[in-house]
Write a protein that holds these residues in place. Sequence first.
Motif, short mmCIF file in Angstrom:
data_model
loop_
_atom_site.label_atom_id
_atom_site.label_comp_id
_atom_site.label_asym_id
_atom_site.label_seq_id
_atom_site.Cartn_x
_atom_site.Cartn_y
_atom_site.Cartn_z
N UNK A 629 0.82 -1.39 0.53
CA UNK A 629 -0.36 0.19 -0.33
C UNK A 629 1.22 1.14 -0.49
N UNK A 630 1.06 2.14 -0.61
CA UNK A 630 1.22 3.48 -0.88
C UNK A 630 1.80 4.05 0.56
N UNK A 631 0.49 3.82 1.62
CA UNK A 631 1.49 4.82 2.74
C UNK A 631 1.12 3.47 3.80
N UNK A 632 0.84 2.08 3.49
CA UNK A 632 0.64 0.93 4.56
C UNK A 632 1.76 0.84 5.24
N UNK A 633 2.08 0.12 6.06
CA UNK A 633 2.99 -0.93 6.25
C UNK A 633 3.81 -1.27 5.74
N UNK A 634 5.17 -1.87 5.72
CA UNK A 634 5.43 -2.31 5.67
C UNK A 634 5.41 -4.29 5.63
N UNK A 635 5.55 -5.28 5.51
CA UNK A 635 4.51 -6.46 5.39
C UNK A 635 5.94 -7.48 6.00
N UNK A 636 5.04 -7.96 6.61
CA UNK A 636 6.30 -9.26 6.90
C UNK A 636 5.97 -10.19 5.98
N UNK A 637 7.34 -11.08 5.27
CA UNK A 637 7.71 -12.48 4.81
C UNK A 637 7.97 -13.11 5.66
N UNK A 638 7.69 -14.40 5.44
CA UNK A 638 8.91 -16.02 5.56
C UNK A 638 9.14 -16.73 4.72
N UNK A 639 9.86 -16.11 3.52
CA UNK A 639 10.22 -17.18 3.02
C UNK A 639 11.23 -18.40 3.63
#
Length: 795
Positions: A629-639
């Motif tokens: 999202x433009x102003x959203x928080x970064x999203x956690x990733x679990x690769x």
Amino acid sequence: MPTQCRSCIFRASLALLLAIAACGGDGGTGPGAGGGNGGGDGGGSGGGTAAPTAPTGLSIRGIAEGEVALKWTDASSDETSFVVERRLDGSGDFAGVGTASAGDTAFVDTSVADATRYQFRVRAANAGGVSDPSNTVAITTPEPLHTTLQALEALLTERLPAGNTPLGQRDPGQELLAVAPDLVEIPDVVAAIVHEQAGSMQLVLSSGMSVVVDHSRMPAPEGAPHPRRAPWSPPARAVPGSRRAVAIAIDGGDEYADQVAAVLDQGGFQTERLAGTVEELRGFNDLGVLYYDSHGASFNPVSSLTRDANGVIVGGVMGPARYAYQTATETTLGNLDAYETELRNGDLVAAIEGNHDGWLQNRYRRTKLAVTESFIRRYWSLDDAIVVMATCFGGADEFTKSGTCFGACAMAQSTFYDARPNRDALLDVGASVVMAFGNYTNAVFTTEAVTYFLDRTLGVNQIAPSVQPDRRPFSVADIEPEMEARGLMSASWPSGKVIPFRFFHRDPPDWIAGKPTIASMEVVDDANRPAGTLQIQGTFSDDPGVLRVGGQTVATSTWDPFYIEAELPFDHKGLVEIEAPGGLKSNPVPLTEWRGRMTLTFEPGDGDLVTQALMDVVFRADIHRPRFDVEGEVQARAPSAYINGASGGDVLGRGRYDAPNGSFVTYSGDEPMDVLSKFFVDEGGALPFTSQFGGIVYLDGEAFTAELCMFISGRATVTVTGADGTTSSVTTTLLFLFEELVDRVDRALGCIALPMDGSYTIPAGQRVHTEDGARYTLDWTDIVATEPPTLQTKG
């Protein structure tokens, strides 16, 4: 003057000019065999052939500077030519100025002087002489264009308020209504059409040419802020291929154009700050971004004028509305010739500044050239570009129908203001999205919205960088709701007028309109293959560009606007960037590699026997935290990451045990370890027939943890030498990753939960298990991350 007539005028042939010269004389001697007088009122005669019947219905078809176009009705069937005659109004004899061929009913006199009243008539001719003259028509040729423009400038300067008049005392529409009656008294001005709501006016000249008055550019309010957020330092198919960007500000707004240019420059564009002359605008090829801050006004071109027999305009037909963007090129006596063709064919229009910012208040009001949609279609090539047209009402649709008219108003009943033709032209020549404004505008009020829009579209993250990591490029569909939430989709004048901001699209609004953008990546490393597979999701150019990993170009096997796939050698890691065909680069996303050494040791407790598996462990993953999202928080990733083919290991056996019965046992061997393929890892392990290791690593970049799920088996040669010296040997599996050494078991994989530090390094550690005197030890060095994600990684 009608467009088709203008083209006829400028295509006057050499043959016609020769004919004009040939028919000149001392009284218009006709071509009759009898040599009758062609300059009088009677027809000549010669031989036995009768002179033809006189033409009828002579009228003025159109006029322009230095030209008069005539038309008539052919009343005979036996003429061989027509003789066109002219004299000054009310004085002297008629003299021939040219001829037309038999059957022709039109002629253009290109030898007239400006601002002069003439009478014209036409006679038919054949071998028998010349006919009686047609009816006579009179016409006053127009003033030279520069003379008319100077008169208009002078009157507007005298009657309109100074450019720095406070906003509360301004009403552009009423100001124009007050001066319009006097404008139509200027020779050559036949009508003045005022669009009160838009604060602009169209002046129709006797030639049919239009002049617009840009009175809609409001001055900046007193004490308006002049923020400088960034210094100026010397843009799917919607992703432009061109790195070239242009920022233009005409008559003020330079400071704001500098701000826009700074954002473009930081976005990776080759940005030019241009003055905005006609010559510069003719070179708009392959632009990726265009910012154009100028005056704008609409007008309805005259497609035909209706005149009475004496050339007096009594009506006409006006075509669909056109819109014009003012340029920096002023029209003066010295440069009109260079633009005359474009003025007459409608690519350019003369535009008088009815108002400008206070810093110009002591200068005369100037006439400049403005470009129309036909100029845009002729000269501009935009490479899927982002376009911001900061002009008054440039984002408006049709309105102010039937503006107030003064002068010859029969033609002006359907005039209206409409900026759509230019917006359509911009989209047709390659713009992907056009940002425009639906009311009076000024860069003071629009720059914050423009720079925010460009910042988010290009992933620059210099305007209101509230959250880290930086933002990747986003689509208009993503950005517009955030602009609305921030109050950036409109602005208000101190007087209360609202400026709505609007976006117009050629491509779907959810396509990226600025630069390539990587949303996320996955890497699948199968040790059974010669290379891994890199899968990239995002928005890219239609045509394949360049994929680089760690600065090295990597061939792609799949490239479409939303997905790229490539075979990636196991030793390739580092920043991943996509470069569009024109050179624009995406946000960089690190493909991180981890390297470390693990050792599994078996000591049976007899003598110094020992077997070790020494394993160099390598795996890769994209662990960056993306922002969706433009102003959203970064999203956690679990690769997850497979231990890949760049890994390797060896099993070593050594030592000796002397048994009480006189025999002894030795361990030996130096066997390489295979790395498990993805298939066996997914199946949960492999049978211990060979020395092998492998597995999968689960990474959590938000919790800073990792889980290593490994399979390890190692074989050594066991040799038993009896007391009698006989020997027997067997190669057997001695090494296993026992359940007691791990935190959980996933089929045959043993999983160990481990922390990561802030640099994504997995610290060194050890696990020990003893059983029946035997000792199993698993230890590992720091498993170090290369090119780890940082706060500077655009998300």
